[in-house]
Write a protein that holds these residues in place. Structure first.
Motif, mmCIF file in Angstrom:
data_model
loop_
_atom_site.group_PDB
_atom_site.id
_atom_site.type_symbol
_atom_site.label_atom_id
_atom_site.label_comp_id
_atom_site.label_asym_id
_atom_site.label_seq_id
_atom_site.Cartn_x
_atom_site.Cartn_y
_atom_site.Cartn_z
ATOM 1 N N GLN A 121 -37.285 -114.008 -83.067
ATOM 2 C CA GLN A 121 -36.129 -114.794 -83.512
ATOM 3 C C GLN A 121 -36.316 -116.256 -83.129
ATOM 4 O OE1 GLN A 121 -33.722 -114.808 -85.453
ATOM 5 N NE2 GLN A 121 -32.397 -116.415 -84.709
ATOM 6 N N ALA A 122 -36.136 -117.124 -84.122
ATOM 7 C CA ALA A 122 -36.260 -118.567 -83.879
ATOM 8 C C ALA A 122 -34.985 -119.095 -83.242
ATOM 9 C CB ALA A 122 -36.548 -119.291 -85.190
ATOM 10 N N SER A 123 -34.934 -119.033 -81.918
ATOM 11 C CA SER A 123 -33.819 -119.665 -81.198
ATOM 12 C C SER A 123 -34.161 -121.136 -80.987
ATOM 13 C CB SER A 123 -33.580 -118.955 -79.871
ATOM 14 O OG SER A 123 -32.910 -117.731 -80.105
ATOM 15 N N THR A 124 -33.230 -121.884 -80.431
ATOM 16 C CA THR A 124 -33.396 -123.342 -80.429
ATOM 17 C C THR A 124 -32.783 -124.011 -79.208
ATOM 18 O OG1 THR A 124 -32.486 -125.332 -81.493
ATOM 19 C CG2 THR A 124 -31.393 -123.295 -81.998
ATOM 20 N N SER A 125 -33.347 -125.133 -78.835
ATOM 21 C CA SER A 125 -32.813 -125.917 -77.724
ATOM 22 C C SER A 125 -31.417 -126.451 -78.027
ATOM 23 C CB SER A 125 -33.750 -127.085 -77.413
ATOM 24 O OG SER A 125 -34.018 -127.821 -78.581
ATOM 25 N N GLU A 126 -31.014 -126.451 -79.313
ATOM 26 C CA GLU A 126 -29.651 -126.897 -79.656
ATOM 27 C C GLU A 126 -28.597 -126.002 -79.010
ATOM 28 O OE1 GLU A 126 -28.412 -129.632 -81.478
ATOM 29 O OE2 GLU A 126 -30.451 -130.376 -81.275
ATOM 30 N N MET A 127 -28.988 -124.814 -78.548
ATOM 31 C CA MET A 127 -28.050 -123.921 -77.867
ATOM 32 C C MET A 127 -27.641 -124.501 -76.511
ATOM 33 S SD MET A 127 -29.625 -120.148 -78.795
ATOM 34 C CE MET A 127 -30.859 -120.221 -77.518
ATOM 35 N N TYR A 128 -28.462 -125.385 -75.937
ATOM 36 C CA TYR A 128 -28.120 -126.016 -74.649
ATOM 37 C C TYR A 128 -27.109 -127.144 -74.824
ATOM 38 C CZ TYR A 128 -32.210 -123.520 -72.876
ATOM 39 O OH TYR A 128 -33.104 -122.553 -72.540
ATOM 40 N N ASP A 139 -32.956 -119.675 -67.966
ATOM 41 C CA ASP A 139 -31.742 -119.290 -67.230
ATOM 42 C C ASP A 139 -30.623 -120.317 -67.299
ATOM 43 O OD1 ASP A 139 -32.995 -116.948 -66.340
ATOM 44 O OD2 ASP A 139 -34.070 -118.109 -64.811
ATOM 45 N N THR A 140 -30.864 -121.437 -67.962
ATOM 46 C CA THR A 140 -29.833 -122.477 -68.064
ATOM 47 C C THR A 140 -28.685 -121.985 -68.960
ATOM 48 O OG1 THR A 140 -31.527 -124.172 -67.839
ATOM 49 C CG2 THR A 140 -29.416 -124.881 -68.781
ATOM 50 N N PRO A 141 -27.424 -122.141 -68.512
ATOM 51 C CA PRO A 141 -26.295 -121.725 -69.375
ATOM 52 C C PRO A 141 -26.258 -122.539 -70.675
ATOM 53 C CG PRO A 141 -25.575 -122.193 -67.127
ATOM 54 C CD PRO A 141 -26.990 -122.658 -67.213
ATOM 55 N N PHE A 142 -25.797 -121.899 -71.718
ATOM 56 C CA PHE A 142 -25.739 -122.562 -73.031
ATOM 57 C C PHE A 142 -24.398 -123.272 -73.242
ATOM 58 C CE2 PHE A 142 -28.598 -118.818 -73.767
ATOM 59 C CZ PHE A 142 -29.767 -119.541 -73.934
ATOM 60 N N LEU A 301 -32.337 -133.588 -74.365
ATOM 61 C CA LEU A 301 -32.957 -132.266 -74.237
ATOM 62 C C LEU A 301 -34.296 -132.432 -73.532
ATOM 63 C CD1 LEU A 301 -32.250 -130.714 -77.781
ATOM 64 C CD2 LEU A 301 -31.191 -130.043 -75.617
ATOM 65 N N LEU A 302 -34.535 -131.560 -72.581
ATOM 66 C CA LEU A 302 -35.797 -131.568 -71.852
ATOM 67 C C LEU A 302 -36.066 -130.139 -71.390
ATOM 68 C CD1 LEU A 302 -38.151 -132.933 -70.286
ATOM 69 C CD2 LEU A 302 -36.547 -133.323 -68.423
ATOM 70 N N GLY A 303 -37.106 -129.545 -71.937
ATOM 71 C CA GLY A 303 -37.374 -128.138 -71.635
ATOM 72 C C GLY A 303 -38.478 -127.953 -70.616
ATOM 73 N N SER A 304 -38.407 -126.830 -69.912
ATOM 74 C CA SER A 304 -39.484 -126.481 -68.990
ATOM 75 C C SER A 304 -40.327 -125.360 -69.613
ATOM 76 C CB SER A 304 -38.913 -126.005 -67.664
ATOM 77 O OG SER A 304 -39.945 -125.359 -66.950
ATOM 78 N N PRO A 305 -41.584 -125.655 -69.942
ATOM 79 C CA PRO A 305 -42.419 -124.626 -70.579
ATOM 80 C C PRO A 305 -43.130 -123.721 -69.572
ATOM 81 C CG PRO A 305 -43.587 -126.726 -70.572
ATOM 82 C CD PRO A 305 -42.285 -126.955 -69.835
ATOM 83 N N LYS A 306 -42.696 -123.763 -68.311
ATOM 84 C CA LYS A 306 -43.444 -123.071 -67.241
ATOM 85 C C LYS A 306 -43.655 -121.575 -67.494
ATOM 86 C CE LYS A 306 -43.075 -126.004 -63.228
ATOM 87 N NZ LYS A 306 -41.822 -126.642 -62.788
ATOM 88 N N LYS A 307 -42.568 -120.900 -67.920
ATOM 89 C CA LYS A 307 -42.685 -119.446 -68.122
ATOM 90 C C LYS A 307 -43.677 -119.141 -69.251
ATOM 91 C CE LYS A 307 -39.872 -115.408 -69.322
ATOM 92 N NZ LYS A 307 -38.508 -114.943 -69.630
#
Ligand code: GDP
Length: 341
Positions: A121-128, A139-142, A301-307
């Motif tokens: 499923q194509a989810s998106t950072s717009e959820m943040y 784990d960041t709340p949306f 928006l700033l994501g952590s790609p660590k996982k």
């Protein structure tokens, strides 16, 4: 036996890069396409003989069941969406039907025809949206800030729910903004690179934008589709953030894009009065038009790609600078051709 994949939204930006990747890997690729009076292959024109197209629509469950029956897909990538945030205020219901309920339709089609198929499923950072922490992780709340973000959040949770309720192998990729030479011109990056090419070639005077202070974590779509595939090759289904870990203002993207065509920008004024001047000529080439402001904005928006990096072994190859360069170069080439005619 060749693996089979079904891609919804196959003729969009991501669909086209993913189709290329899967064909390279030896998959049989099926693409869901909406029937229109004039056939348009969009970004997969060059692959039209390699993909098996199936007519269907995310809002029509029967057509999705049909697509599953025809393709017998081992992997389903749900990339079909009304994907432009701006339009989601003009068409909130259509956005919800496609981006939210459409996901349930696809999951039901899988459950009915081939429950062991893997689902992306194509989810998106717009959820943040109104971000609750920096950087954003799994784990960041949306806190979505547009009808698009709200609809996508439904898609995200229904995927998780079908995983927990029916053991569907469903993964959500929370992808941060990803752009390319194939990005639609309604998105700010492509709007900028197209305008820069036109201004450089003398066929446009200026670029009008909305909020230039917005910050985004921009990567290249070609890197991001690899993460989609990797998610479905794992032993267990899970959700992953895919991002660069860098954030840049829209204004910075503008400066860099102009720089690639040899134009240095100087900023003057503030707010709606702000203007970008071509240092060499003194001409105004960038202006603010409030028509492009949004009713509610996602400021940063700033994501952590660590996982994704750790568990999927995913790594991006294309830097922010390289992304801007590639987009400007492609638009220059295209506009040059248009001008020549
Ligand atoms: P989004 O992150 O999915 O909304 O991607 P967009 O490329 O549409 O927008 C990115 C950011 O650029 C948002 O914060 C917009 O408000 C901002 N922006 C500023 N001017 C414009 C414009 O003229 N068009 C678009 N699409 N966005 C703009």
């Amino acid at each position: 036996m060749k693996k089979k994949a079904l891609i919804t939204g196959v003729n969009g930006q991501d669909g086209s890069y993913l189709a290329e990747l899967l064909l390279e890997k030896g998959y049989e690729v099926y693409g869901l396409m909406r029937r229109k009076s004039k056939v348009s292959y969009g970004n997969v024109e060059h692959l039209k003989n390699d993909i098996e197209f199936i007519y269907g629509d995310m809002t029509d469950l029967i057509s999705l069941i049909n697509a599953m029956k025809i393709s017998q897909a081992d992997e389903v990538y749900n990339l079909a969406a009304q994907s432009f945030v701006g339009t989601s205020w003009e068409q909130p219901l259509a956005t919800a039907e496609i981006d939210a309920l459409g996901v349930t339709n696809m999951l039901e089609a899988i459950r009915t025809v081939k429950p062991e198929a893997k689902f992306y499923q194509a989810s998106t950072s717009e959820m943040y949206g109104l971000v609750q922490e920096m950087p954003q992780t799994e784990d960041t709340p949306f806190y979505p800030r547009s009808p698009y973000g709200v609809a996508k959040l439904y898609g995200h949770w229904i995927t998780k729910n079908y995983r927990e309720s029916y053991q569907i192998f469903g993964c959500s990729g929370i992808l941060f903004n990803h752009e390319s030479e194939r990005r639609g011109k309604e998105f700010v990056t492509r709007k900028i690179t197209d305008a820069v090419a036109r201004i450089k070639l003398g066929v446009q005077d200026r670029l009008e934008l909305g909020n230039m202070d917005a910050k985004r974590d921009w990567g290249h779509a070609k890197d991001y589709v690899k993460a989609m595939w990797l998610m479905l090759q794992q032993d267990e289904a899970d959700d992953y953030v895919v991002a660069t870990g860098e954030t840049h203002k829209v204004r910075e993207f503008v400066e860099l894009a102009f720089k690639h065509v040899g134009i240095d920008i100087e900023w003057r004024g503030e707010g709606v009065e702000e203007e970008g001047i071509d240092k060499a000529t003194g001409k105004v080439v960038v202006a603010v038009n409030p028509k492009f402001f949004r009713p509610a904005e996602v400021d940063v928006l700033l994501g952590s790609p660590k996982k994704a990096e750790k568990k999927l072994n995913w790594e991006r190859e294309i830097s922010f600078e390289e992304l801007v360069k590639r987009m400007v170069k492609a638009d220059l080439k295209r506009v040059e051709k248009e001008v020549a005619f």
